[in-house]
Design an enzyme around this catalytic site. Structure first.
Site, PDB file in Angstrom:
ATOM      1  CD  GLU A  39     -18.551 -47.249 -22.821  1.00 49.17           C
ATOM      2  OE1 GLU A  39     -17.829 -46.741 -21.943  1.00 49.17           O
ATOM      3  OE2 GLU A  39     -19.762 -46.988 -22.973  1.00 49.17           O
ATOM      4  NE  ARG A 268      -5.977 -42.273 -18.678  1.00 37.23           N
ATOM      5  CZ  ARG A 268      -7.124 -42.860 -19.041  1.00 37.23           C
ATOM      6  NH1 ARG A 268      -7.695 -43.737 -18.252  1.00 37.23           N
ATOM      7  NH2 ARG A 268      -7.691 -42.559 -20.182  1.00 37.23           N
ATOM      8  CE  LYS A 278     -12.831 -44.795 -25.396  1.00 35.93           C
ATOM      9  NZ  LYS A 278     -13.738 -45.852 -25.050  1.00 35.93           N
TER      10      LYS A 278
HETATM   11  P1  ATP Z   1     -11.562 -42.472 -21.791  1.00 42.39           P
HETATM   12  O1  ATP Z   1     -11.314 -42.367 -20.320  1.00 42.39           O
HETATM   13  O2  ATP Z   1     -10.733 -41.602 -22.638  1.00 42.39           O
HETATM   14  O3  ATP Z   1     -13.009 -42.456 -22.172  1.00 42.39           O
HETATM   15  P2  ATP Z   1     -11.322 -45.200 -21.362  1.00 42.39           P
HETATM   16  O4  ATP Z   1     -10.128 -45.529 -20.641  1.00 42.39           O
HETATM   17  O5  ATP Z   1     -12.521 -45.153 -20.536  1.00 42.39           O
HETATM   18  O6  ATP Z   1     -11.087 -43.912 -22.194  1.00 42.39           O
HETATM   19  P3  ATP Z   1     -11.926 -47.685 -22.535  1.00 42.39           P
HETATM   20  O7  ATP Z   1     -12.451 -47.997 -23.871  1.00 42.39           O
HETATM   21  O8  ATP Z   1     -12.744 -48.019 -21.361  1.00 42.39           O
HETATM   22  O9  ATP Z   1     -11.600 -46.156 -22.578  1.00 42.39           O
HETATM   23  O10 ATP Z   1     -10.460 -48.267 -22.370  1.00 42.39           O
HETATM   24  C1  ATP Z   1     -10.130 -49.596 -22.639  1.00 42.39           C
HETATM   25  C2  ATP Z   1      -8.879 -49.952 -21.890  1.00 42.39           C
HETATM   26  O11 ATP Z   1      -7.811 -49.109 -22.276  1.00 42.39           O
HETATM   27  C3  ATP Z   1      -9.046 -49.796 -20.395  1.00 42.39           C
HETATM   28  O12 ATP Z   1      -8.554 -50.955 -19.765  1.00 42.39           O
HETATM   29  C4  ATP Z   1      -8.217 -48.603 -20.051  1.00 42.39           C
HETATM   30  O13 ATP Z   1      -7.655 -48.735 -18.787  1.00 42.39           O
HETATM   31  C5  ATP Z   1      -7.143 -48.597 -21.152  1.00 42.39           C
HETATM   32  N1  ATP Z   1      -6.694 -47.234 -21.412  1.00 42.39           N
HETATM   33  C6  ATP Z   1      -7.468 -46.178 -21.745  1.00 42.39           C
HETATM   34  N2  ATP Z   1      -6.732 -45.053 -21.844  1.00 42.39           N
HETATM   35  C7  ATP Z   1      -5.458 -45.405 -21.586  1.00 42.39           C
HETATM   36  C8  ATP Z   1      -4.213 -44.689 -21.527  1.00 42.39           C
HETATM   37  N3  ATP Z   1      -4.136 -43.375 -21.771  1.00 42.39           N
HETATM   38  N4  ATP Z   1      -3.097 -45.391 -21.213  1.00 42.39           N
HETATM   39  C9  ATP Z   1      -3.161 -46.702 -20.992  1.00 42.39           C
HETATM   40  N5  ATP Z   1      -4.285 -47.433 -21.023  1.00 42.39           N
HETATM   41  C10 ATP Z   1      -5.427 -46.808 -21.318  1.00 42.39           C
END
Ligand code: ATP
Ligand code: MG
Length: 564
Positions: A39, A268, A278
């Site tokens: 996102e 994760r 984020k």
């Molecule tokens: P946050 O929860 O910190 O706002 P998010 O996961 O919602 O981050 P996105 O931009 O939606 O952020 O993430 C894009 C992709 O990255 C998603 O498929 C998510 O599963 C993956 N991702 C995000 N954080 C991690 C992590 N710590 N380890 C592995 N994959 C991740």
């Protein structure tokens, strides 16, 4: 030195196994297509790197492709700045430009809308006039079934009319939503008539004011996967309970079974001393705790890049930790050891003194400058050598001298002899102090017979220290970094901001460098001998960021764990 773990990359995991099985069973006609769906509401962090390496890695290994698709469904928090940074960070991380242009979920708003109409016509979706709080309350809990909305039994015709009016801006924000009609007593909470559309009268950075209804994650995500003909939709474990809904939508929309993407979840990535949410990273930026998303203390890809982390070390780390189904937290020192291993191979050596004190050689011929030959990279002979000026006026590191040396301090002190790296043996004969008692100059004599770094009479010295010649030196500054959070697991605290390490940044403004530091390019990392790896800042003249120190703290952690 490369540690054993770093030499044995793992490449088999349960996801790769299932992709192999799908190819051999002919599922999706043997095609492999993945996507990375961020996102654009912040910069990417090192956790995202794991998902990027996985999605792009699988596509490459199995002859498929991976799309970068922006999940841009929330006009309030998203922006072009984030789109551009994400795109740039992915290309930097992968070390190549993407072969396809990025895609955007917002490009599918029309298709999603049409599909929503299909659900309404089939009696599988309805417009609910309850407010958000009521909807949430009537969803029930894990132990208690939800309750039907009083608007649940509206006819498809009525729902269609209301939904079109929603789309046309005929209702105020928050006055109604479109929900799937599944079951309010479903054991999986995500199946209790989830919301598909909300009204948001906000301009979107790509679609402008065209839409006032915006799809939720659950509705946008799987349908975007299906439209792009993704085969393997890989996401993190928190989406496990959404999988049933993901499949339910595709079933209702009659996406042919052999074209249906399917979701697989993996753990994760988390690190000690680090937050990877984020929301929290954004707060660090907005509260001015750090200088921006690319502050070298940030666990963002852009922060690590500015700090000097080679992208290859992050990729190697991701490959090493592999893919698992249970969440775990990695020691940040393990990532640092990958950085150190990579930089040890790739970076040139230079001499710098970051907290200088003058050292004068009293028996050095007045005005003489001599050039000493130094090795550029002991790990890579082809990097060659360079000549460094040497004279009787040098700088050494203040901490390499002690007037009253404690036990086990073998470096310079009154009467003591040490070796100057690539130089001679020197013996401290006297010191000069200022009015406050601070040592401002160290007087030494040198032994001309020790030019080769050894004494002909076989006498030994216990320390070798680095130096920079005064008249030819380059002046600049270095920024050294410590952990942003003091405790090991700030992510578990109620308020991680109370745990901020107040000493995470130290800037030393009177550093001096040998002349060959002028050849170091922006963003290039060098090893300043005995001090660590340092990366030249892109814009600020002669500013170097300390990437990592030389000591392998990961090795210490392993030793400690073994002796437990
Ligand atoms: P946050 O929860 O910190 O706002 P998010 O996961 O919602 O981050 P996105 O931009 O939606 O952020 O993430 C894009 C992709 O990255 C998603 O498929 C998510 O599963 C993956 N991702 C995000 N954080 C991690 C992590 N710590 N380890 C592995 N994959 C991740
Ligand atoms: Mg997300």
């Amino acid at each position: 030195m490369t540690s054993d773990v770093q030499q044995q990359p793992k490449k088999a995991d349960f996801i790769r196994d299932s992709v192999k099985a799908d190819i051999s069973s002919g599922r999706h006609y043997g095609r492999v297509q993945t996507r990375f769906p961020p996102e654009p509401n912040g910069y990417l962090h090192v956790g995202h790197a794991k998902s990027i390496c996985l999605n792009f890695g699988i596509a490459e290994e199995f002859g498929g492709f991976c799309n970068l698709r922006f999940d841009d469904t929330n006009p309030e928090t998203e922006s072009v700045e984030f789109v551009n940074s994400i795109h740039h960070d992915i290309e930097w991380l992968l070390g190549k430009t993407l072969s396809k242009e990025p895609l955007f979920a917002s490009d599918y708003f029309e298709n999603m809308f049409e599909w929503a109409v299909t659900l309404i016509k089939r009696g599988k979706a309805y417009v609910d006039d309850q407010d958000a709080a009521t909807i949430s309350e009537l969803r029930g809990s894990y132990t208690q079934a939800g309750e039907n909305s009083p608007f649940r039994e509206r006819s498809p015709e009525e729902n269609l009319e209301l939904f079109l009016k929603m789309k046309d801006g005929g209702f105020a924000e928050g006055s109604c939503v479109l929900r799937a009609k599944i079951a309010m007593d479903h054991e999986n909470m995500n199946m209790r008539d989830p919301v598909l559309y909300r009204i948001r009268k906000k301009s979107h950075f790509r679609t402008g004011n065209k839409w006032v209804i915006y799809p939720t994650y659950d509705w946008a995500h799987g349908q975007s996967d299906a439209l792009e003909k993704v085969t393997h939709s890989l996401c993190t474990l928190e989406f496990e309970s959404h999988r049933l809904l993901y499949d339910w939508f595709l079933e209702q929309l009659e996406v042919p079974i052999d074209q249906r993407p399917y979701q697989t979840e993996f753990a994760r990535l988390n690190f000690t001393h680090t937050v990877l949410s984020k929301r929290l990273l954004k707060k660090l930026v907005e509260d001015g705790v750090v200088a921006g998303w690319d502050d070298p203390r940030m666990p963002t890809i852009s922060g690590l890049r500015r700090r000097g982390y080679p992208s290859k070390s992050i990729r190697n780390f991701c490959q090493h930790i592999g893919i698992a189904k249970t969440n775990s937290t990695h020691e940040i020192e393990l990532l640092e050891s990958f950085v150190r291993t990579e930089l040890n191979q790739s970076s040139q050596r230079r001499m710098a003194v970051i907290d200088p004190v003058r050292l004068t050689i009293t028996n050095w011929p007045e005005g003489k400058i001599e050039y000493r030959t130094a090795i550029n990279n002991p790990e890579n002979e082809s990097a060659g050598t360079r000549d460094i000026p040497f004279s009787g006026s040098l700088f050494i590191e203040r901490e390499d001298f002690k007037e009253d040396p404690p036990a086990k301090f073998f470096r310079l002190s009154p009467g003591r002899e040490v070796r100057l790296r690539y130089g001679y043996f020197v013996t401290c004969t006297d010191i000069v102090k200022d009015k406050s008692g601070k040592v401002v100059e160290i007087l030494c004599t040198y032994d001309p017979a020790t030019s080769g770094g050894k004494a002909p009479d076989g006498r030994k010295v216990k320390a070798t220290i680095h130096w920079v010649e005064q008249t030819n030196c380059i002046k600049g500054s270095v920024a050294t970094y410590d952990r942003l959070f003091s405790s090991e697991r700030p992510d578990l605290l109620d308020d991680p901001f109370e745990d901020l390490n107040k000493e995470s940044l130290e800037v030393l403004e009177s550093a001096v460098f040998e002349p060959a530091v002028a050849d170091v390019a922006s963003n290039e990392v060098v090893q300043f001998e005995r001090l660590g790896y340092f990366c030249r800042d892109e814009s600020q003249v002669n500013l170097f960021h300390r990437t990592v120190g030389l000591r392998d703290e990961w090795a210490n952690i392993q030793k400690r764990n073994k002796s437990k």
